[in-house]
Design an enzyme around this catalytic site. Structure first.
Site, mmCIF file in Angstrom:
data_model
loop_
_atom_site.group_PDB
_atom_site.id
_atom_site.type_symbol
_atom_site.label_atom_id
_atom_site.label_comp_id
_atom_site.label_asym_id
_atom_site.label_seq_id
_atom_site.Cartn_x
_atom_site.Cartn_y
_atom_site.Cartn_z
ATOM 1 N N GLU A 95 0.799 -1.227 0.000
ATOM 2 C CA GLU A 95 0.000 0.000 0.000
ATOM 3 C C GLU A 95 0.831 1.276 0.000
ATOM 4 O OE1 GLU A 95 0.299 -2.312 2.412
ATOM 5 O OE2 GLU A 95 0.220 -1.448 4.430
ATOM 6 N N TYR A 101 -4.934 -10.564 9.866
ATOM 7 C CA TYR A 101 -5.852 -10.279 8.766
ATOM 8 C C TYR A 101 -7.257 -10.802 9.064
ATOM 9 C CZ TYR A 101 -1.817 -9.230 5.752
ATOM 10 O OH TYR A 101 -0.684 -8.688 5.206
ATOM 11 N N ASP A 137 8.507 -10.292 10.798
ATOM 12 C CA ASP A 137 7.965 -11.147 9.751
ATOM 13 C C ASP A 137 7.394 -12.458 10.310
ATOM 14 O OD1 ASP A 137 8.015 -10.083 7.203
ATOM 15 O OD2 ASP A 137 9.140 -11.802 6.425
ATOM 16 N N HIS A 148 -8.074 -4.071 -1.299
ATOM 17 C CA HIS A 148 -7.328 -4.195 -0.044
ATOM 18 C C HIS A 148 -6.269 -3.091 0.068
ATOM 19 C CE1 HIS A 148 -5.415 -6.419 3.329
ATOM 20 N NE2 HIS A 148 -4.313 -5.882 2.829
ATOM 21 N N GLU A 149 -5.447 -2.948 -0.944
ATOM 22 C CA GLU A 149 -4.372 -1.942 -0.866
ATOM 23 C C GLU A 149 -4.946 -0.527 -0.818
ATOM 24 O OE1 GLU A 149 -1.820 -3.354 0.011
ATOM 25 O OE2 GLU A 149 -2.252 -5.351 -0.775
ATOM 26 N N HIS A 157 -6.046 0.391 2.639
ATOM 27 C CA HIS A 157 -4.950 0.781 3.537
ATOM 28 C C HIS A 157 -4.736 2.294 3.583
ATOM 29 C CE1 HIS A 157 -3.069 -2.689 5.325
ATOM 30 N NE2 HIS A 157 -2.917 -3.325 4.168
ATOM 31 N N GLU A 215 -3.950 -4.510 9.341
ATOM 32 C CA GLU A 215 -4.434 -5.510 8.378
ATOM 33 C C GLU A 215 -5.865 -5.984 8.636
ATOM 34 O OE1 GLU A 215 -3.002 -5.915 5.658
ATOM 35 O OE2 GLU A 215 -0.982 -5.144 6.069
HETATM 36 N N1 BES Z 1 0.868 -4.476 3.862
HETATM 37 C C1 BES Z 1 0.673 -5.760 3.319
HETATM 38 C C2 BES Z 1 1.932 -6.440 2.886
HETATM 39 C C3 BES Z 1 2.965 -6.696 3.970
HETATM 40 C C4 BES Z 1 2.610 -7.026 5.255
HETATM 41 C C5 BES Z 1 4.300 -6.609 3.654
HETATM 42 C C6 BES Z 1 3.589 -7.234 6.217
HETATM 43 C C7 BES Z 1 5.261 -6.834 4.613
HETATM 44 C C8 BES Z 1 4.915 -7.138 5.899
HETATM 45 C C9 BES Z 1 -0.292 -5.738 2.147
HETATM 46 O O1 BES Z 1 -1.306 -4.808 2.272
HETATM 47 C C10 BES Z 1 -0.984 -7.071 2.086
HETATM 48 O O2 BES Z 1 -1.627 -7.413 3.023
HETATM 49 N N2 BES Z 1 -0.861 -7.793 0.979
HETATM 50 C C11 BES Z 1 -1.491 -9.064 0.774
HETATM 51 C C12 BES Z 1 -2.682 -8.918 -0.096
HETATM 52 C C13 BES Z 1 -3.990 -9.068 0.477
HETATM 53 C C14 BES Z 1 -5.138 -8.978 -0.478
HETATM 54 C C15 BES Z 1 -4.261 -9.759 1.716
HETATM 55 C C16 BES Z 1 -0.528 -9.981 0.049
HETATM 56 O O3 BES Z 1 0.532 -9.500 -0.356
HETATM 57 O O4 BES Z 1 -0.820 -11.151 -0.145
HETATM 58 ZN ZN ZN Z 2 -2.644 -5.389 3.834
#
Ligand code: BES
Ligand code: ZN
Length: 619
Positions: free
Chosen positions: A282, A394, A386, A306-307, A310, A329
């Site tokens: 995002e 989520y 991580d 989703h993005e 954010h 999330e």
């Molecule tokens: N902000 C996240 C990606 C992220 C989270 C990167 C934690 C690094 C650490 C992004 O918004 C996200 O949640 N992406 C998901 C997509 C979604 C539709 C659930 C993904 O990348 O799968």
């Molecule tokens: Zn996200």
């Protein structure tokens, strides 16, 4: 250790939330070694050069500081080489601490009470965790090399010396020099055309945390969608991407109707080469996304929802520490599903809720030996953030908000959320502060309806409370019937499947017994052509089933090609980690997994490599 003092806005509200552990007025963020707010970094002037030959970013980060009587400014860095440091144009003797696992090396810069500007000259290390340098061959268009960053959660420090905590916000300007003919983009006001001299200027007037710093450089073009939205992609992808995202302008307007104004000016998207390790990121003003959502039929565009969401939950109201990640999330998943529902219908959103519920159950199963990681409020002290960031934040987070909505009704819930986004706009939020605000502005108005909400169990408890809501199964009932009759009689009701979207197919396949018989795999493939699907969500699931079933063509012939092609280019962790795991789980597929990983490892982002090295084995 960094300490952010957060004043409780509503002490009375928070006292009313009596059963929660005493909310602290202090958000301790273990994951930054900077000393904000003792010295606040207000603004960044970034002046860097991107060198594809040396695979290095080099330049200067100048911080405008507000010193509240500290003797030194502490910044995060991760394998950066510091060349020199100037404070108000005078060279100073800085020091660098020994490396702390996960956190990198703290830089200590002596400052005076009246110091205003700290300029850090630096260059990046050999393997910055935020960066992926792609050769031309590893891109879609194969014309020029490509560079992109992924700073969330704590990787901005591997390409910029900065106070790298989500609770610390700053504005920025940047000058980025790239080779002539390349386009450069950031999480800022962006160019729509290439600069002749390769020098780009960026301006970001809204204060953002470091994890939202982003840069991409490559053979990138722009195509407008409407006056406010547009898409950037490599030349061979730009038309497809613009078609896929044709409705995104409407999506932004609809999001505003639900939860208030979009406050970031333009909303553009950048489609990255296939090695991008996540679905989407995002980055403010410019969402980064994987090309695997370009399915050709708009069926995976809810990732953009989703993005986009954010930009309210996360970018506007930001989790204070990574322990509060569910506030980013979980809210975003809830918002995304509400947005999707308002653009489609309830039966469609219900499918997304149900698939999310299945993901949540799978995550709970995976975490059965680490129950503490199934709490919404996490304790990631001493850990790589991580490790703690999974579907709990989520899906359990979103389900918690859904549970509240079902108690108080949609109107009250939406009024509350609008108020919340406004009140905390451009601020950070802890779990405790949110609960206090929730209590005062929503739950207190519905004491009867919400008395058995079990907030503590949701937020501080493990697993999922018994009162967790479950979506209506209208469309999936018919999918279940189709699956059952296939399994029992071999018959496939093609009339029923003719109206299916990606999500029905996902549900159909997910609940198949594992492994299916080879003959059943063959039949499904003949009818639905799953092996050749252009839909990455379906392909990934199908390939996993293929390996489990030891579906022969998969291992030797044509299907092998499809899976090999998929793994050779796609770097999205969500897809390739489970697929490699499945390949490593059977003696017959271990050799091919090793062979492919050896061949494709360089196509994956450093963070994906880290995950996969543990599964398949390193270089
Ligand atoms: N902000 C996240 C990606 C992220 C989270 C990167 C934690 C690094 C650490 C992004 O918004 C996200 O949640 N992406 C998901 C997509 C979604 C539709 C659930 C993904 O990348 O799968
Ligand atoms: Zn996200």
């Amino acid at each position: 250790m960094k300490t952010t003092f957060i004043l409780l806005a509503t002490l009375s509200g928070f006292l009313a939330c009596k059963s929660s552990p005493t909310p602290s007025t202090t958000a301790q963020d273990w994951h930054t070694q900077s000393n904000d707010p003792e010295v606040h970094c207000q603004h960044l002037d970034l002046n860097i050069r991107v060198d594809f030959e040396q695979q290095q970013i080099a330049g200067c980060a100048t911080w405008t500081i507000e010193n509240k009587q500290a003797k030194a400014l502490h910044l995060d860095s991760d394998e950066l080489t510091i060349d020199s440091v100037l404070v108000d144009a005078h060279a100073v003797a800085y020091t660098k601490d020994a490396r702390v696992a996960h956190l990198g090396e703290r830089i200590r810069i002596p400052i005076a009470a009246a110091s205003k500007q700290v300029a850090v000259y630096y260059h990046t290390g050999a393997h910055p965790r935020a960066l992926q340098w792609l050769t031309a061959q590893q891109t879609l268009s194969k014309t020029k090399p490509f560079l992109y960053t992924q700073s969330e959660s704590i990787y901005a420090r591997s390409w910029i010396p900065c106070p790298d905590g989500p609770g610390i916000r700053f504005t920025y300007d940047a000058t980025v020099q790239v080779p002539k003919g390349f386009m450069a983009l950031m999480s800022a006001e962006n160019p729509q055309q290439r600069a002749v001299d390769g020098i780009y200027h960026f301006h970001m007037p809204m204060a953002i945390p470091a994890y939202l710093m982003a840069l991409a450089v490559g053979d990138i073009e722009f195509k407008a969608i409407d006056a406010r939205t547009g898409v950037y992609a490599e030349p061979t992808m730009i038309t497809k991407a613009a078609n896929e995202f044709a409705e995104v302008g409407k999506m932004v307007s609809q999001a505003e109707k639900l939860y208030g104004p979009y406050r970031w000016g333009r909303y553009d998207m950048l489609v990255l080469p296939p090695g991008f390790p996540i679905g989407g990121m995002e980055n403010p003003k410019l969402t980064f996304c994987t090309p695997t959502i370009i399915a050709g039929d708009k069926s995976l565009v809810n990732l953009i929802a989703h993005e986009l969401a954010h930009n309210w939950s996360g970018n506007l109201v930001t989790n204070a520490t990574w322990n509060d990640f569910w506030l980013n999330e979980g809210f975003t998943v809830y918002f995304e599903r509400r947005l999707t529902e308002s653009l489609t219908d309830k039966s469609y959103a219900d499918m997304l809720w149900e698939l999310g519920y299945q993901d949540l159950q799978a995550t709970l199963e995976e975490l059965k030996d680490r129950p503490a990681d199934t709490k919404l409020k996490l304790d990631l002290t001493g850990r790589d953030p991580d490790d703690g960031l999974n579907d709990i934040a989520y899906e359990k987070g979103a389900l918690f908000l859904r549970a509240i909505e079902l108690k108080v009704g949609r109107t009250a819930m939406d009024t509350f959320l609008n108020q919340y986004f406004n009140h905390f706009a451009f601020k950070t939020i802890t779990t405790e502060l949110f609960l206090a605000y929730l209590q005062e502005h929503l739950l207190a108005k519905f004491p009867e309806q919400t008395k058995d909400l079990a907030i503590d169990a949701w937020v501080y408890g493990t697993g999922v409370p018994k009162n967790a809501p479950r979506a209506d199964q209208d469309r999936f009932k018919q999918v279940n019937a189709t699956r059952t009759s296939f399994l029992q009689t071999g018959a496939l009701d093609l009339k029923a499947t003719s109206t299916w979207t990606t999500h029905e197919y996902l549900h159909f396949l997910r609940l198949m017994p594992k492994p299916l018989a080879v003959a059943q795999m063959q039949q499904l493939d003949q009818v639905f052509h799953f092996t050749q699907t252009g839909n990455a969500e379906i392909a990934d699931l199908w390939f996993i089933m293929t390996v489990a079933a030891n579906y022969k063509p998969a291992m030797y012939a044509e299907q092998n090609e499809a899976m090999r092609n998929f793994l050779s280019s796609v770097g999205r962790r969500k897809f390739i980690v489970p697929l490699y795991k499945e390949l490593m789980a059977h003696p017959y597929s271990v050799p091919v997994a090793k062979q492919w990983y050896h061949a494709f490892r360089n196509n994956y982002h450093p963070l994906a490599q880290e995950s996969l090295d543990k599964i398949v084995g390193g270089k």
